[in-house]
Enzyme design. Sequence first.
Site, PDB file in Angstrom:
ATOM      1  N   ASP A 674      64.083  36.092  18.820  1.00 49.89           N
ATOM      2  CA  ASP A 674      65.941  35.843  18.512  1.00 49.89           C
ATOM      3  C   ASP A 674      66.067  37.363  18.206  1.00 49.89           C
ATOM      4  O   ASP A 674      67.237  37.986  18.475  1.00 49.89           O
ATOM      5  CB  ASP A 674      65.813  35.012  17.320  1.00 49.89           C
ATOM      6  CG  ASP A 674      67.441  34.830  17.008  1.00 49.89           C
ATOM      7  OD1 ASP A 674      68.109  34.472  18.011  1.00 49.89           O
ATOM      8  OD2 ASP A 674      67.727  34.930  15.797  1.00 49.89           O
ATOM      9  N   LYS A 678      68.675  40.309  19.542  1.00 47.94           N
ATOM     10  CA  LYS A 678      69.791  40.977  18.915  1.00 47.94           C
ATOM     11  C   LYS A 678      69.598  42.399  18.803  1.00 47.94           C
ATOM     12  O   LYS A 678      70.569  43.150  19.151  1.00 47.94           O
ATOM     13  CB  LYS A 678      69.869  40.452  17.424  1.00 47.94           C
ATOM     14  CG  LYS A 678      70.230  38.751  17.287  1.00 47.94           C
ATOM     15  CD  LYS A 678      70.055  38.469  15.983  1.00 47.94           C
ATOM     16  CE  LYS A 678      70.700  36.968  15.801  1.00 47.94           C
ATOM     17  NZ  LYS A 678      70.338  36.444  14.710  1.00 47.94           N
TER      18      LYS A 678
END
Length: 811
Positions: A674, A678
């Site tokens: 994750d 980002k």
Amino acid sequence: MKVLKFGGTSVGSVESMSSVKQIVESCHEPVIVVVSALGGITDRLIETARVAVEGGDGYESHFRAIVERHKAMVANAVAPQKQTELLALIDPLLGELGNIFKGVSLIKDLSTKTLDTIVSYGERLSSLIVSRVVDGAAHYDARFFIKTRRQYGKHIVDFEETNKLVKRYFAELPRVAVVPGFIASDRVTGDVTNLGRGGSDYTASILATALGASQLEIWTDVDGFMTADPRVINTAYVIERLSFTEAMELCNFGAKVIYPPTIYPVFHKNIPILIKNTFNPSAPGTLISADHSHIEGKAIKGISSINDTCLITLSGMGMVGVIGINSRIFKRLAESGISVFLVSQASSENNTTFAVRNADADLAVRVLRDEFKEEIAVGEISGIEAEKELATVAIVGENMKHTPGIAGRLFNVLGRNGINVIACAQGASETNISFVIARNSLRKALNVIHDSFFLSESQVLNLFVAGVGTVGRDLLKQICKQQQRLLETKALQLRLVGIANSRKCLFDREGIDIEHCIELLDREGTPASPQKIKEEIIAMNIFNSVFVDCTASPDIAALYQSLLDHNVSVVASNKIAASGSYDSYRALKQTARKRDVKYLFETNVGAGLPIINTINNLINSGDKILKIEAVVSGTLNYIFNVVSAEVPLSQAVRMAQEAGYSEPDPRVDLCGQDVIRKLVILAREAGYRVEQSDVKKNLFIPESYFTGTLDDFWRAIPDYDATFEVYRRQVADRGRVLRFVATLDHGAVEVGLREVDSAHPFYHLEGSNNVILLTTERYREYPMVIKGYGAGAEVTAAGVFADIIGIANIR
Ligand code: ADP
Ligand code: ASP
Ligand code: MG
């Protein structure tokens, strides 16, 4: 004296008849009342004739229905003492009509003359009825004084003869004269003819002009002339005043409320037209007059359209500079009885394009190929082509004159909505800009012009929301709560036109009630698939549309490209697309730019924190991002904040999952995926070409824990608690804390665990908060810090909401 015309719906029911009676009887001056056939009867007569010509007795039931309709009207709308006398007039007419249908069915032939005779019965019957409904009315037969002659195969009004006869017939005016609209007779043969569909308005105008009426009143079923066709645009509203020119331009292009030829005679004699509603007589209506004093304010008064359009183009290098080509084109078309309603020729003269109705297209091409056969043979004219399935739109307003920028705004707003303008024309009078588009874009074009630009009080954004999990649900709640305020304070209307979860989808171009949309989706939704969602949105072809992706689905992310290609803006909390392959990320951004729509994904990093916008603002204003250091995993931050001697790692992970901070599968967070996504997005927005595979990973849980199933992971992870605790204690003993940091340093990207001491800005980072340090050329010594809630449905939804509002470009 005045002329009052009542349309089909105005004389279509017993209630409306009684309204007509009141309106006419309350006039204090002499009036001529022109009436249409009872609503829908002209269509029924034509339909019955078409059935009759097939042969047999199939037409009889249709005919019977026509008889019944008139009989019922006599029985219910006419005073009992007048009925016998009236039926003595009506019954023979109906008898004649029945005989004509029988004749048509026997001979199986329906000539124009016969059809003209058949349709005339509509007005002949209705006018007799109205003359017995209104007290003291005298009945006249328009065939005696409205005279036509033939021109290019069509009946046109013979004004010389008509004016003379009308003056003679009405030399003495009764208080109320009732006249059938629409019908006429041939000046030479005396055969019954008519003025074309909708022609009763014209009858009224002819009478008003010949007799010098003080006013022509058109009584219909809407409150007045509206900014657009109310059947297509539900926000259309009544225009109080129009000039003759504006009314003529709008009618000519399909505003059905007045039959186009109506305007000219009264304009010529300067007789004002008042449009009124029979069903709401107290509404002021629309006044059409020569008075220009009202021409101020909005540049555009109204929009109208014709969806029956075919463009014909003659092209060839041999046309350049040759005199007389256009004259030959239009002469030949006129001789063939073809009406041309838009012409466009570029100054290079190597092609001439004009618009005709589809029914005339084949004939037009044929006669022109014949006319120019020699030029075609030698190649001076290279082609004569017809393009069908088109529509023409006109925007009209006298105020456009000398107002720069109208055409620019018009074409800009069409372009932004993916509507291609195929041809356009603006006369030097500057009161009308007309353009031709594909027919399937007509509704969208009318809405987009009406809405985003000239006439509506508010701007609409049409939203499709995919994903009604925690973020989607909160977003809908926030929109629902804020909707009214946005409308009142920012004139922005947010309309939900589609909603989907992984199982069902629901679409409604008129808008879905946001407050109950999730129940509605559940109850009325149909089975959903990404493909279906895409197809529905594209097929709806709705203006100012925004697709809002609150899912985490790669299949939904895969729809963005097609949607942007169709001028649908995309707002995503889903980060799969922006962090996918660099080339597809670039393609999405470029498509959005090219199509003049938006692809926004602020919530992909740091939920509602303004990170991506800030980076863009810095870069756009000439700064350069040198370094980004960021704690952007709320989940990992939460875990490192709760893990302690008492709370082992495995338990902290479990708590993060149970509190809803982590992904349903927490390994996505723990393996850094994750954060990598980002970081890739941040780096790209900062101007670096980066792929996920470029990111160096320093993980804190060995890779082997991530290989099996989720259950395997839950079983195995407690084994790692002791090792982690040793490490954690060492860090704590050094007075430091652990943070999982994403770093971009001059293009190099890396994620991993870092120890930070109490002097570091990352040290005090509570709960699931995020922090981003931006070191730029301008913020070099003291980096810019953005800090706050970086996870949670409510703040993420708010960020998505802000992106949506960003599309409307309001402040
Ligand atoms: P009538 O039978 O009274 O002659 P029409 O059906 O011919 O009535 O014309 C009125 C209808 O025209 C309205 O009901 C409306 O649906 C349609 N219409 C189309 N464009 C406009 C417009 N710009 N303003 C008002 N009505 C319009
Ligand atoms: N009855 C005719 C029609 O329907 C004429 C009119 O209503 O104006 O076209
Ligand atoms: Mg009409």
